[in-house]
Design an enzyme around this catalytic site. Sequence first.
Site, PDB file in Angstrom:
ATOM      1  N   ALA A   1       1.051  -1.343  -0.059  1.00 40.58           N
ATOM      2  CA  ALA A   1      -0.117   0.446  -0.250  1.00 40.58           C
ATOM      3  C   ALA A   1       0.874   1.170  -0.173  1.00 40.58           C
ATOM      4  CB  ALA A   1      -1.045   0.006   1.340  1.00 40.58           C
ATOM      5  N   HIS A   2      -0.107   2.297  -0.053  1.00 42.13           N
ATOM      6  CA  HIS A   2       0.877   3.639   0.108  1.00 42.13           C
ATOM      7  C   HIS A   2       2.141   4.017   1.588  1.00 42.13           C
ATOM      8  CE1 HIS A   2      -3.175   5.882   1.129  1.00 42.13           C
ATOM      9  NE2 HIS A   2      -2.120   4.374   2.338  1.00 42.13           N
ATOM     10  N   ASN A   3       2.798   4.759   0.709  1.00 42.50           N
ATOM     11  CA  ASN A   3       4.388   5.443   1.779  1.00 42.50           C
ATOM     12  C   ASN A   3       4.344   3.828   2.718  1.00 42.50           C
ATOM     13  OD1 ASN A   3       1.783   7.958   1.674  1.00 42.50           O
ATOM     14  ND2 ASN A   3       4.003   8.354   2.174  1.00 42.50           N
TER      15      ASN A   3
END
Length: 340
Positions: A240-242
């Site tokens: 997922a993001h980051n």
Amino acid sequence: MEFSANQIATLVNGTVIGDGDVLVHTFAKIEEGQPGAISFLANPKYTNYLYETKSSVVLVRADFEPENDISTTLIKVEDPYATLAQLLDMVSKLTNPQPTGIEQPNYISSNIDIPQDAYIGAFAYIGNNVSLGKSVKIYPHTYIGNNVTIDDGTILYSGVKIYQGCKIGKNCIIHAGAVIGADGFGFAPTENGYNKIPQIGNVIIEDNVEIGANSTIDRATMGCTKIKSGVKLDNLIQIAHNVEVGENTVMAAQAGIAGSAKIGQWCMIGGQVGVAGHISIGDKVSIGAQSGIPSNVKSGSKLMGYPATDAKDFMRQSVYIKNLGKLNARVSELENKIKE
């Protein structure tokens, strides 16, 4: 294509025990050995197969000493499994030469410099301001968005999608259907539903990373999602993001890492593991398949279960659970005796 045991030993810096002139032309598992095949013995539990295998050559550890008579030729090396990988890589390069040149039709923006030794397959799309390194291989039906950087020696197999602004390091392998840089799962709840939060970051993949087929790595909301050098991801993995994944960490299929989680280096994450968002996992952590990780994990931990606990404790608990029926019956029996 045939090689003698002596020739193989020279290539891998091994020592031949037995007939050095015996020829091999294929690979086989030690338990499925056949004449003309080379096998390997790395796991001691397979040692019994060595005394009955029909393989002509077997790779074994340098300190291995057979306890019974053997009919096969041994090549002693420091690490049989790593040596097998080395031999497979050599054979693959000999039998599957890398393609070069530009196939048609495709779309390549006019401001792109294509290295002479690059390969771009048919129906590929390469957007504006893309930077391609030496010996890059881009297989058919691959999409590369604007402002993407792909460094030397990286291979993108058919159907890979690299969204705008992402950076791929040297000697990476990204398998068919993988998507790098799709939007992270970011939405703000309101009375009328969920408003999309623009994902304006990117994905940075460092050198020598391998990403399996149909895996996805989301772009950051802000900043970057980072996959560090030497990471190996299996098929069907969601990052997922980051998220940040540390050097040389490996993940098996269907693992999922939620947003902003930090994974340390040299971790081993089993299949279908779920990692919660905004937590940190230390270095050299081992997580068994189907485990759930809801909170921070110290370096060196070995975990299993949901919620995950120490692997040895989890195995003890599994035994206790299996015996609950008998325990319940025993308690009922004792209660009846007390009443009597």
